[in-house]
Structures are given as C-alpha cells and as structure tokens.
Design an enzyme around this catalytic site. Structure first.
Site, PDB file in Angstrom:
ATOM      1  N   HIS A 177      47.098  28.268  30.924  1.00  0.00           N
ATOM      2  CA  HIS A 177      46.943  27.693  32.270  1.00  0.00           C
ATOM      3  C   HIS A 177      45.467  27.657  32.690  1.00  0.00           C
ATOM      4  O   HIS A 177      44.962  26.614  33.104  1.00  0.00           O
ATOM      5  CB  HIS A 177      47.773  28.512  33.259  1.00  0.00           C
ATOM      6  N   GLU A 178      44.799  28.791  32.570  1.00  0.00           N
ATOM      7  CA  GLU A 178      43.397  28.840  33.027  1.00  0.00           C
ATOM      8  C   GLU A 178      42.524  27.947  32.149  1.00  0.00           C
ATOM      9  O   GLU A 178      41.615  27.292  32.635  1.00  0.00           O
ATOM     10  CB  GLU A 178      42.862  30.278  33.038  1.00  0.00           C
ATOM     11  N   GLY A 228      47.072  36.511  39.235  1.00  0.00           N
ATOM     12  CA  GLY A 228      47.156  36.555  37.774  1.00  0.00           C
ATOM     13  C   GLY A 228      45.815  36.371  37.093  1.00  0.00           C
ATOM     14  O   GLY A 228      45.399  37.182  36.266  1.00  0.00           O
ATOM     15  N   ALA A 229      45.110  35.310  37.457  1.00  0.00           N
ATOM     16  CA  ALA A 229      43.840  35.004  36.796  1.00  0.00           C
ATOM     17  C   ALA A 229      43.138  33.908  37.572  1.00  0.00           C
ATOM     18  O   ALA A 229      43.720  33.334  38.488  1.00  0.00           O
ATOM     19  CB  ALA A 229      44.097  34.527  35.366  1.00  0.00           C
ATOM     20  N   MET A 230      41.893  33.642  37.191  1.00  0.00           N
ATOM     21  CA  MET A 230      41.104  32.640  37.904  1.00  0.00           C
ATOM     22  C   MET A 230      40.249  31.852  36.933  1.00  0.00           C
ATOM     23  O   MET A 230      39.552  32.420  36.092  1.00  0.00           O
ATOM     24  CB  MET A 230      40.242  33.353  38.962  1.00  0.00           C
ATOM     25  N   GLU A 231      40.265  30.530  37.118  1.00  0.00           N
ATOM     26  CA  GLU A 231      39.691  29.598  36.140  1.00  0.00           C
ATOM     27  C   GLU A 231      38.207  29.318  36.318  1.00  0.00           C
ATOM     28  O   GLU A 231      37.736  28.245  35.919  1.00  0.00           O
ATOM     29  CB  GLU A 231      40.464  28.272  36.223  1.00  0.00           C
ATOM     30  N   ASN A 232      37.405  30.237  36.896  1.00  0.00           N
ATOM     31  CA  ASN A 232      35.967  29.983  37.102  1.00  0.00           C
ATOM     32  C   ASN A 232      35.345  29.334  35.866  1.00  0.00           C
ATOM     33  O   ASN A 232      35.626  29.727  34.740  1.00  0.00           O
ATOM     34  CB  ASN A 232      35.240  31.314  37.350  1.00  0.00           C
ATOM     35  N   GLU A 277      38.020  31.566  44.987  1.00  0.00           N
ATOM     36  CA  GLU A 277      39.053  30.647  45.465  1.00  0.00           C
ATOM     37  C   GLU A 277      39.975  31.401  46.405  1.00  0.00           C
ATOM     38  O   GLU A 277      40.380  32.513  46.065  1.00  0.00           O
ATOM     39  CB  GLU A 277      39.861  30.066  44.303  1.00  0.00           C
TER      40      GLU A 277
END
Ligand code: B3K
Ligand code: ZN
Length: 863
Positions: free
Chosen positions: A302-303, A266-270, A126
């Site tokens: 969140h993720e 921070g992070a990624m929701e793959n 993303e």
C-alpha cells in the site's frame, strides 16, 4: 448546529479556494533536541494573485523565535501571530521568509508533527501535522521542492533521515553531526518526514525494469533486523508487481522504511522515507501470525503504491482523500490477491464493507467517499473513504475492464503527474480514455449510505422465461436525506440444469428487469458475484436454494456468500424458536463433505466452515440484540462440534503437518486445522490434551494463538493457565504481548474489568503508546460485545473513563476508540440511555479535542 460547533471551525468542500501563494523552495534546518528543537525554515514564496496583500500561514503549538522578510528582521508589530496563524502584509511578488521556531518534541504525545518517543525523533505530517513543525501553507495543493538539514548529537542519533537523496554528511564540533537531504520531487508538506535515532539497518536492492538500481533500507529497533527480512522481500514483490500490472516504476535512488513502536496508525507513505508502525514490519514465524504476515505484505505494498497514487499525483484538498486512498487500497487488494488466495482475499475485503463500512453508513458519522464537510480531518481516514472508496474504483474496473482501466490510469498520469487534483479529474481520465460516459457514475462520490438492491423472481413456465425485477433504494443517512439511483454493476451467474450463463448487468435506474430465456424452472440466479457493487442484497431465497448455491456454484465467493445468507436465516429462526432450533441436516452434510474432502483452496474451506462473527450478524439488524446473537453463535458452535466431532478430529489430524513458512498452501492448512480446533475446544475438558499438545508443539505463532483463541471462544478451563504460560514466554516482546493484552480484554466474563485494570498497571503498558492502548481497549470495545454492552453500563463507563484520560494525551487515538459509543440508536432503550449518558460525560469535558468533539457532538445531534 450549537454555538460550540460553530466556534470550532468546520471546513467545507464548497469553500475551496486555490492558494494565493506558491512556495517554490522549502529549506529546513533542524537542530534536534528532545525538548527544545529549533527549526529554521527558509521559504521562497511567489504571489499568484497580485490583488492579494496578506499572507496567512498555518501554525500550531509553535514558539516563534524570529521572522525575516528577505534579509530584514521583522519587528513584532509587522506581523500578527495569534491562534493558529501567522499573518503578514505582502507587497512583492517574489520574496523569501526565514522563520525560526522552537518546538518540544518530547511533550508531543499526540504523535502528530515532530515527536520524540522511545529514544528517537519521528514525524507524522498527514493530514495537518506539518504546521506543528513550522509556519507554512499546510495544504496538499502547495507543492514545493524541499531540502532538509539535520543537526543532532552523533552518539545518540547516528541516523539522521529525511526525504530524497543524501547530499552531505559531516561531523560537527562538540559531538554533533550534520546531514543534508534533497528531494528533487516537488511535494506537499504532508509528505515531509524526518527520523533521527539509533537503529539496526537491513539493506537490500532492487533493479527496476529500466535498469536502475534502487537501494532499499529498513531501519528497525536494535536487534530486530532479522524480523524485517519478510518486509524487505514484500517491498521487492510490490515493486515488481507495480511494474508488471500498472507499468509504474520507482523514481528515487533510495527507498527507506523506518519501523517505530509509537505510531498513530499503520504506516505513512512520506516520499522516499516511509514510517511504519513496527507491527507492520517486524515479523517472524515464532512471533507473528499468518494474518500479521499478510498485513505486512499488504501495507508495505500500500505505502509503496502511494508513490504514484498519492505522491506523484496528490490531492487538491483533503476532501479528495479517496482519490489516493480508495485507489491505493484497490491496488493493494489486487496485489494481495495475486500473492495469496484470491477468493479468501475478496471475502475478507467484503467483510470489512459489510460490517464496519455499513455500520459507519448507519452511524452519525455517515459520509460519502468524498466528504462535504470536516471539522478534524484525521476523523475522515475512515473505512468509507478507504474501503468503500476502493469498491468504487473496483466498480470502475468492472465497468471498463482491465485494459480500459489501465488506459484510464495511463491518461491520468499523463495529464496529472506532478499535480494536486480531484476525484473528478480521475473519473474524467477514465471516461476520456474509454469514451465511456461516467456522468451518472460520479454520484458514488457524493452520495453516502448503503444502497439496498431488491430482487424479485418470476418464472414463466410456458415460455421458459425467468424475469428478475431489480429495484434499488438508498435509505437516508445522518448526513443526507435525499438519495438518487446509482450505477450498479451487477455480476451474475445462472445455475441451471444444462448451462450456466454469466455476465454483467449494469443497472442505471431505480428499477429494471433482467430476463433469461430458455431456462428451466430450476434455474437459480446468483447475483452480485464477487460483491460487484457495495450494496445490501435483499432476496427471498429459501434455505434449500441457498444451500444449492453453496454446493454448486463454480465461484468460491458465491458459495461462501450463499452460506452467509443461510446463517442469517438460521439466526432468525433461532431467535424465533429459542433453544429448540436445530441446524438443518443439509448443513452438516455439506460440512461433512468439506471436512473429509476439503477444496484445493484450504483457506476457502476454512471460511466456508466458519460460523460468522458477531459483527456480521449484528449488521443485519436495525436494533442489535447483543445477547441473542452471542447465545445463537454459542449454540451453532456447539451443534457443529456435537454433530461432527469425529470428522473435525480427522480433518484436524490430516492437516496438522504444515511446514512453518508463510505461503499460500501453509496458510491454508493452518487455517483449516485451526478451524477444526476451534470447534473441538467446545468439548471442554475432553479437548484439553489436544489444546495443550498443539500449544506445546507449535513452532509458529499462528498455531499458538489459535489455541488461546479457541479456549477464549469456548470459555475453556485451560484459558488462564495457558495465558500465564504465554505471558512468561513473551514478556520481553511488546508486539507479542499486545496479542496477550487483547486476548485478556476480549474475555467474555465479568472478570475482564479486574483484568483490564491489572493490564493498565503492567510494566509494558503505556498510555502514551497507541499500540498498547489499542491492544487493550480496541479489543474490549470491539471484540467483547457481551461485556461492553452490559446492562449495568459498566462497559460504557470503562470506555468513557478511558477516553477522558486518553483525549488530552492522544486525541487521534481517542477519537478512533469512541466509535462503538456513537451508534447508540442501534440498541434497546436501556442501553441507549446509558450510551447517551456516556456521550454527555465526554461532551461536557473541559478542553475536549476537536477530534473527539466532532464525533460526540454528531452522535448527540439527534437525541
Ligand atoms: N496516508 C496515511 C494515513 C494518514 C493518516 C492521518 N491521520 C497512511 C496510508 O493510508 O497509507
Ligand atoms: Zn494510504
């Protein structure tokens, strides 16, 4: 717009065209190698419009090895592969492309696409990173069913991970191994993920409410799995909360989280395989503060929540980013609120809006929550899209109520599960489920800027009638000059002698009146309770009235908010009267009361006892008087310490016995105790033993760091020696060391420049690692206003030198760090000149990235 800006491509929401082709299947094979990874993509394509004769795929930094159309190898003259595109003529409706590309993950320091860092392969796709892996229709409205085969050296990379379910794992010859994954859910390319490395694995499981058992796997750096236990529990809490509050269940058999130290955000929701910055997974009481624990829980939530709001229903195009981000931030805020102090959570969320978001509105980067044009999408993962986006969702929730909002969510999923949609589709579902006309409300999606809501009071004594005249106006922003009236939900409460009516007034026009009958002359309205709309409230309340709200309001947020207004008044008075200004006795009485009898919510008590930060004060000025604000803050802290030392001491003692675990009560106790400590440190030498004692006895990082921060805030002589001790204790742990880097970079004396150059030579510092770079330079540029805004320009110069060095390495991180230079118009003419000089240095740099160029050129546009 300059010729250069035109050369770089600007994309507009109004130019949106649906895709010409669908990709029904995407089968990827990765032969992993640190500098020569070969990717074979087999794409099953379907032409959607028979009139279209050309297929145009996105690709960046790829070496094309071969291209097959069905089974035929394409010769070089049968396609066009230039710039960032692969074009070929197409005559059939259904065909297969087999694309072989080679990439160099080790050279990928931008950390976008597939990269190799710290011994592992990792992806970040993303927004538009997938095109750095293979040629593709790299846009969120092309959903495809993916399978991923990974081949790599088994000894170095025992874990080969991708989205979905593992369907095959077998050893190959010459020490290699093959793992194959299938993701049954169609997804856009930005949700693709691959990770390969050697990790420790922490496993858990979760039984969904419909009785499915989901495996939860956390992959972390070797030796660190104990520090992932809190994150694993937080994931279980998130899963349960989403079932209870939103009726949403997880949909795959496995949920994987990988924690890596090299990550841009921070992070990624793959889908099924989240990638996290290690600082948002790895926590333990001795290495992480209560704030770190909070962040882990909130980002894990969140993720996870993205699985429905983002993954199952995704965005049609990137202009709709707030569709998933605003909504998911709203959901994570609601989750955090249920896990800790609801009031303090709301206070912190509001502070983000009032400082960072209002500042963005006032900057050259101003944009609506749904931007209208973008050069580099990564520049629009902003506090406006995320946090103001969440406020817009919150207003919908306020207008429709919990039941109405949930009905809207159900209709949204019923209509759009498996689709890529727009913000309008979301609002339409809310409207239709509630039969509530949201036509006027939609303006929030297209209008940028901070509305100002002005209230004037008129009391009619004979009729015992209080009339409030409300008017709203949104000042022009860099991107839009004309503004219209917005729908503003105004929550209110009336403090009166006998009863205190409360309610919701929905303001629709540019001016309106709110009338209270049968009220006394003392009646005092508290407006915008819980910050029911993201606006600046302008009122003429006196200090006495504000202090009355701070003492009497039932709502904790209203009490805190009234004190914030008081502090702004006192800052004005300090600036007018210089050093003669003395804080009013009424404040000390209130503080005395709070210190001797804190509220049940200790964390809220600590917030009420706090002098606002520089950023809060700065945002109340059009032109920011940096040093006047800093010296006023110093004076306020000194006065509080001088007047209340015994009360601070005894409150400190009484609340110093919190148990170590992270929970609401202990967090509150630590916050209150450390607020007292922060004031006591102002006493200098005489507080040294207290500081040393807490530092030595602390069994948790919150208490240790509180000592260092208190020393820093008070320029305490013990600061440097304690910092040395801290470095000796923690040099093996990079995440803890980041805290130490940041403290040094926030040192408000001129020594900071020498210190920063030493930090950059530290063996653990790396220009390639965003966490390290941010630890030093984010702290310097954002938390050290005194030195950053020096009148000799040294601060701006240091940041500019840093950005020139960083941009070729990692443009995303560089473009985030440039933010404080963009707002040159907010400072005096001397500083303006220096800041513009810095921006010119950046813009004249050869090969400056689109990321940095977009921001710098906007900042210089109205020079
Ligand atoms: N969706 C990601 C952010 C991607 C940022 C790209 N530059 C994390 C999140 O909001 O959950
Ligand atoms: Zn998100």
């Amino acid at each position: 717009m300059s010729a250069e800006t035109l050369n770089r491509s600007v994309k507009r929401l109004s130019d949106y065209q649906p895709p010409d082709f669908a990709i029904d299947r995407t089968d990827l094979t990765f032969e992993l190698d640190v500098d020569k990874t070969v990717v074979t993509a087999v794409l099953e394509l379907r032409r959607l419009d028979p009139q279209v004769s050309e297929l145009c795929l996105d690709g960046q930094q790829l070496q094309l090895l071969s291209l097959h159309y069905n089974d035929s190898l394409m010769a070089d003259d049968q396609f066009d592969c230039r710039g960032h595109q692969l074009r070929l003529k197409v005559s059939e409706n259904n065909f297969r492309l087999t694309i072989k590309t080679q990439i160099n993950p080790q050279a990928n320091t931008a950390l976008e696409g597939l990269y190799f860092a710290n011994g592992s392969f990792c992806t970040q796709c993303e927004a538009e990173g997938f095109r750095r892996i293979t040629y593709y229709l790299d846009r969120p409205d092309v959903l495809s069913v993916f399978s991923t085969t990974i081949i790599a050296d088994a000894a170095h990379f025992p874990y080969l991970l991708s989205n979905g379910n593992k369907v095959e794992e077998r050893p190959l010859s010459n020490g290699q191994k093959l793992v194959c994954w299938q993701d049954p859910f169609p997804k856009p390319s930005y949700l693709f993920a691959l990770v390969a490395g050697d990790f420790d694995l922490l496993r858990g499981e979760y039984l969904t409410r419909s009785g499915r058992l989901v495996g939860l796997d956390f992959f972390v750096e070797k030796g660190q799995s104990g520090k992932a236990a809190f994150a694993l529990d937080a994931l279980k809490r998130s899963m349960q909360w989403d079932e209870q509050r939103f009726g949403l269940e997880y949909d795959l058999d496995r949920y994987m989280v990988v924690a890596v130290d090299f990550f841009n955000m921070g992070a990624m929701e793959n889908k099924g395989l989240n990638v996290f910055n290690s600082k948002y997974v790895l926590v333990s009481q001795d290495t992480a503060t209560d704030t770190d624990f909070f962040n882990v829980e909130s980002i894990i939530g969140h993720e996870y929540f993205h699985n429905w709001t983002g993954n199952r229903v995704t965005c049609r195009d990137w202009f709709q980013l707030s569709l998933k981000e605003g909504l998911t931030v709203f959901r994570d805020q609601e989750f955090s609120r249920d896990m800790g102090s609801a009031t303090v959570n709301r206070i912190h969320a509001v502070q983000v809006i009032r400082t960072a978001q209002f500042a963005e509105d006032a900057s050259p980067m101003a944009h609506p929550i749904r931007p209208q044009q973008v050069m580099e999408m990564n520049n629009f993962y902003t506090v406006t899209v995320y946090d103001k986006g969440a406020e817009v969702i919150r207003m919908l929730h306020t207008l429709l109520g919990e039941a109405g909002f949930q009905a809207g969510m159900r209709l949204y999923f019923q209509r759009h599960d498996g689709q890529a949609v727009t913000c309008d589709d979301f609002v339409q579902a809310m409207q239709d489920a509630n039969h509530y006309d949201l036509t006027a409300f939609r303006l929030w999606y297209q209008q940028s800027g901070t509305p100002e809501l002005t209230v004037q009071r008129h009391y009619d004594a004979p009729n015992q009638r209080l009339t409030l005249r409300l008017s709203q106006q949104t000042p022009a922003t860099a991107d839009q000059s004309d503004k219209a009236a917005l729908v503003l939900p105004v929550r209110y409460q009336l403090l009166d002698t006998t009863c205190s009516p409360s309610g919701l007034f929905v303001m629709q026009k540019s001016s309106d009146t709110l009338v209270f009958d049968g009220v006394s002359a003392q009646a005092l309205p508290v407006l915008l309770e819980d910050f029911s709309a993201p606006v600046r409230l302008k009122h003429d309340y006196t200090e006495q009235e504000l202090l009355r709200i701070a003492k009497e309001a039932a709502n904790g947020f209203a009490r805190w908010d009234a004190l914030q207004s008081c502090w702004l008044l006192w800052l004005q008075q300090t600036m007018e009267q210089a050093s003669d200004f003395v804080l009013p006795d009424a404040l000390f009485e209130l503080y005395q009361q709070l210190l001797s009898q804190p509220l049940d919510d200790k964390a809220l008590t600590a917030e009420l006892l706090k002098v606002p930060d520089y950023g809060v004060f700065a945002e109340s000025f059009q032109q920011i008087p940096v040093h006047a604000i800093l010296s006023a803050i110093d004076s306020f802290r000194q006065q509080i310490c001088q007047r209340l030392a015994p009360e601070l001491q005894s409150c400190y003692q009484q609340h110093s016995a919190a148990a170590v675990d992270y929970n609401e009560a202990n967090v509150g106790l630590r916050a209150l105790k450390n607020r007292c400590l922060d004031y006591l440190a102002v006493q200098g030498q005489s507080s040294e033993s207290l500081l040393q004692q807490q530092y030595g006895a602390a069994n948790n990082m919150t208490d240790k760091l509180a000592v260092l921060k208190a020393c820093l805030n008070s320029s305490h002589p013990a600061f440097l020696s304690l910092m040395q001790q801290f470095a000796n204790e923690w040099q093996h742990d990079v995440l803890v060391l980041d805290k130490w880097f940041s403290l040094h970079a926030a040192n408000p004396t001129i020594a900071v420049f020498e210190q920063i150059s030493l930090l950059c030579q530290h063996p653990k510092f790396s220009w390639q690692n965003p966490n390290r770079v941010r630890a030093v330079f984010h702290a310097f540029a954002m938390q050290n206003p005194g030195q950053f805004h020096r009148l000799d320009g040294r601060g701006y110069q240091l940041l500019t030198d840093t950005l020139l060095k960083l941009d070729p390495i990692n443009p995303q991180v560089a473009a985030r760090l440039v933010t404080p230079l963009l707002s040159w118009q907010r400072f005096d003419s001397k500083r303006q000149a220096l800041m513009k000089e810095a921006l010119h240095r950046l813009s004249s740099q050869q090969g400056i990235s689109d990321d940095l160029y977009e921001k710098v050129s906007k900042a210089l546009a109205n020079e």
